[in-house]
Design an enzyme around this catalytic site. Structure first.
Site, mmCIF file in Angstrom:
data_model
loop_
_atom_site.group_PDB
_atom_site.id
_atom_site.type_symbol
_atom_site.label_atom_id
_atom_site.label_comp_id
_atom_site.label_asym_id
_atom_site.label_seq_id
_atom_site.Cartn_x
_atom_site.Cartn_y
_atom_site.Cartn_z
ATOM 1 N N GLY A 1 39.201 13.368 15.521
ATOM 2 C CA GLY A 1 40.714 13.277 16.337
ATOM 3 C C GLY A 1 40.824 12.348 17.922
ATOM 4 N N ASP B 1 46.300 14.040 21.762
ATOM 5 C CA ASP B 1 46.371 14.207 22.952
ATOM 6 C C ASP B 1 45.228 14.803 23.469
ATOM 7 O OD1 ASP B 1 48.475 12.567 22.787
ATOM 8 O OD2 ASP B 1 49.846 14.741 22.806
ATOM 9 N N LYS C 1 40.240 26.487 19.364
ATOM 10 C CA LYS C 1 41.510 27.307 18.169
ATOM 11 C C LYS C 1 42.742 26.891 17.964
ATOM 12 C CE LYS C 1 43.884 28.310 22.743
ATOM 13 N NZ LYS C 1 45.452 28.314 21.772
ATOM 14 N N HIS D 1 42.941 33.618 25.251
ATOM 15 C CA HIS D 1 42.343 33.619 26.386
ATOM 16 C C HIS D 1 42.183 34.881 27.139
ATOM 17 C CE1 HIS D 1 42.927 29.331 25.467
ATOM 18 N NE2 HIS D 1 44.226 29.894 25.325
#
Length: 591
Positions: A109, A113, A246, A338
């Protein structure tokens, strides 16, 4: 690697399960005997061991006086005449590259971004610091058609050198980019991954090949990519590891299905589930702060702590990511991973050692001791349009990728409890939201009131103003500060609340590494301490899955709050129910 040394990187460094940092360098074409050299002891079955491995990696024969030439001694003489590594291989009958290792890092990938903004810059930072091994190759893999040169141009736009390390920055970038290559292929094509495998082998050059695959792709194609990488591009003589980003599912059922599917092709110790918050400097410092400072560990319990707050806020909305976000929401996106991971690190018992499994065992115990979250202990919100200073900020549902009738929360607050001897009755309050008044992530520990405080009258009726509070600011502007009460200088008796402050920017000149740097280095070294184990993931989802299902089944409407505000009023009522005031209500100057 221990918690205290995970970012110490010597100049040259090899990967061998994270333990061995020595390299056997390539054979030098010229031989001479240095003043200091490592001498292999002669072995009857291995005549090539009568050689000297020099400090610079060159190989020279061990020279000793002979009176009568024996077959072994004849070999020694022959070795002295060798002028190339090829001749060495022919004489001794082995390839010295077989004793070397190399790491091939494939970013699956690579055109996305995350890869451009985080993964490639983190790899470059590790290279600049000397943390990557001598032999390494980086491959970008994606469906986009791209050449090696085009990948390098794309990556170069996001690379930066640390403020405190600008020497030879351009030169280092060029060296790094020469190690970057690209292969275009489908994520579900074993043939394309086999082609990648062939290219990787060319770069590995017969060395022990260790391979790391970073899955920077949507979760719906994880399994296809893992299957193809495992069957067609895994290492034949070294380790193969896969970093998974995740979200790890949407609930207990989908998470378990994902884990089961991954384990069809990988062992648990090959799977590195990454939560980048665990790599942040102040989160890593949690265990150091607690377990290496005598003043804190005795206070770390229900006897002295009144409540713990874990606060996450962003001052921007979804901004084009609404399609992804709407499928998950703030609870799955931030709280279930998180904040819950930070809570587990904060609340765990003292581990037997700093070994990854010992630490993760204690985290799992915390998660299994927690009560499943109840709907009455949750407040959800969604930001609406707001005009401030002549600027109109959009509502969440104004995002073109979000359905107009979406009930997905962009804010959530929750009260959680740990039913064990240390934390029984102490509320752990979580709060996370988008489009709020500021950007921050912090842990706030509010201690109990001083019993029979002699100075209560000096504080008036608001005893909360007299409460000691430990604040660990994870981001931005990292700091740890402790709020104490003290006397204002003067003849009268006026009390003031002040901060004992460790401000990282003021205390340390070194720029703090990005979390991805630490986590990538740990994955290369095989250090699993900051990665999530499957049973840990199961325990985390078991806490949130029931309340998430209830929110969706009952179609609970979120409380709307203006863009740029402090969030829904309901969050304050939730805290007040447990006699808690959110610690981030006032504007603080801790520096």
């Amino acid at each position: 690697m221990s918690a205290f040394s995970s970012m110490h990187c010597p100049p040259s460094y090899s990967i061998n399960g994270g333990k061995d940092r020595s390299f056997i360098s390539s054979v030098s074409p010229r031989f001479s005997v240095p003043a200091k050299a490592k001498v292999f002891v002669q072995s009857p079955g291995n005549s090539h061991q009568n050689a000297v491995l020099m400090q610079d990696g060159a190989v020279a024969a061990k020279v000793s006086p002979v009176e009568k030439e024996t077959p072994v001694e004849k070999l020694k003489g022959d070795l002295l005449s060798i002028t190339s590594s090829k001749e060495w291989d022919e004489k001794v009958g082995f390839d010295i590259n077989e004793n070397e290792s190399t790491v091939s890092i494939t970013v699956v990938g690579a055109s996305g971004d995350l890869a451009k903004k985080k993964i490639f810059p983190a790899l470059f930072a590790l290279y600049y610091e000397g943390c990557l091994p001598k032999h390494f190759t980086i491959y970008g893999y994606a469906r986009s058609k791209m050449t090696d040169v085009e990948l390098r141009n794309m990556v170069s736009k996001t690379l930066t050198c640390r403020i405190d390390k600008r020497e030879n920055c351009g030169e280092k970038m060029d060296e790094f980019l020469k190690r970057c290559f690209y292969h275009s292929g489908q994520y579900d094509s074993e043939e394309n991954f086999a082609q990648l495998d062939k290219k990787l082998k060319e770069h590995e050059g017969g060395r022990v090949s260790n391979r790391l695959f970073y899955l920077s792709i949507p979760p719906n194609i994880f399994i296809n990519a893992v299957k193809c990488a495992s069957t067609s591009a895994s290492s034949g003589n070294g380790w193969t590891r896969v970093i998974v980003e995740k979200p790890f599912g949407r609930d207990s059922e989908s998470s378990a299905a994902l884990t089961t599917a991954l384990k069809q092709y990988l062992n648990e110790d090959q799977i590195f589930r990454i939560d980048h918050y665990l790599g942040k400097e102040l989160v890593e410092n949690l265990s150091v702060l607690r377990f290496s400072n005598l003043i804190f560990e005795p206070l770390w319990s229900r006897q002295f702590i009144r409540n713990v707050q874990l606060i996450f806020s962003e001052d921007f909305g979804t901004e084009g990511r609404g399609g992804y976000f709407d499928h998950y929401g703030i609870i799955r996106d931030i709280m279930q991973n998180h904040l819950l991971q930070i809570l587990a690190l904060f609340a765990m018992e003292t581990p037997v050692s700093l070994d990854a499994e010992d630490i993760r065992n204690e985290k799992v115990k915390v998660l299994r001791s927690m009560r499943p979250l109840q709907l009455e202990d949750v407040v959800i919100g969604q930001y609406k349009s707001h005009t401030k200073g002549g600027v109109t900020y959009p509502a969440y549902t104004d995002d073109k990728t979000v359905p107009k009738d979406s009930l997905t929360p962009t804010f959530a607050a929750a009260a959680l409890f740990i039913d064990n001897a240390r934390w029984d009755g102490v509320p752990f309050l979580m709060k996370a939201g988008k489009a709020l008044h500021n950007k921050r992530a912090e842990i706030r520990v509010q201690f109990r009131h001083v019993p029979g405080n002699l100075y209560n009258r000096k504080f008036g009726t608001d005893l909360d103003q007299a409460t000691n509070e430990l604040v660990i600011r994870v981001q931005p502007d990292e700091a740890i500060y402790l709020k104490i009460n003290n006397k204002v200088p003067g003849l009268g008796m006026r009390l003031d609340r002040s901060n004992l402050n460790l401000h990282y920017a003021a205390r340390y000149s070194k720029e703090i590494p990005d979390a991805y740097e630490r986590l990538l280095l740990d994955a290369i070294e095989g250090e699993r301490r900051l990665f999530i184990r499957s049973d840990e993931l199961d325990a985390a989802w078991s806490l949130f899955t029931p309340v998430l299902a209830e929110l969706e089944e009952k179609k609970i409407v979120p409380e709307y709050y203006p863009y740029g505000s402090r969030g829904p009023v309901g969050a304050h009522y939730l805290a007040a129910r447990y006699n808690v005031r959110w610690g981030d209500l006032g504007v603080e100057q801790s520096t």
